[in-house]
Design an enzyme around this catalytic site. Structure first.
Site, PDB file in Angstrom:
ATOM      1  CB  VAL A  60      71.488 -94.446 -33.576  1.00  0.00           C
ATOM      2  CG1 VAL A  60      72.732 -95.248 -33.277  1.00  0.00           C
ATOM      3  CG2 VAL A  60      70.570 -95.214 -34.513  1.00  0.00           C
ATOM      4  CB  CYS A  61      67.847 -96.765 -29.909  1.00  0.00           C
ATOM      5  SG  CYS A  61      66.267 -95.954 -30.215  1.00  0.00           S
ATOM      6  CB  ALA A  62      65.537-100.589 -32.140  1.00  0.00           C
TER       7      ALA A  62
END
Length: 105
Positions: A60-62
């Site tokens: 996951v990231c932004a």
């Protein structure tokens, strides 16, 4: 396909079946708000730390861009059963889901 995109609605089920959540944002972004149970391993530090990524990993990231890059890289290194959280933290927050702040547990 080298990895699978999943939606936020699928994450709890994946975690119940043993998936580990890795947040590839930089440390400052992570401490400002992360998904419960997510472990921080910034994309900028991923090279050389591939051994820390096992099967059944959700990245996951932004927004889903950096995590898809991380998933593609890890797949090229022979890692399997990788997932990318589509929409990342932006989608998670839009849906009003739980977010923790501060240092990782």
């Amino acid at each position: 396909m080298t990895y699978q995109d999943i939606f936020t609605t699928e994450l709890d089920g994946k975690k119940r079946h043993g998936a580990r959540l890795i947040d590839v944002r930089e440390r400052e972004e992570y401490v400002a708000g992360y998904i419960p149970d997510a472990v921080n391993l910034p994309l900028s530090e991923l090279v050389g730390r591939e051994a820390e990524i096992g099967p059944k990993t959700v990245l996951v990231c932004a927004s889903g861009n950096r995590s898809s890059q991380a998933a593609a890289y890890l797949a090229s290194q022979g890692k399997t059963d990788l997932m990318n959280l589509s929409g990342g933290m932006a989608a998670w927050r839009r849906e009003g889901r739980a977010v923790h702040q501060g240092e990782q547990p």
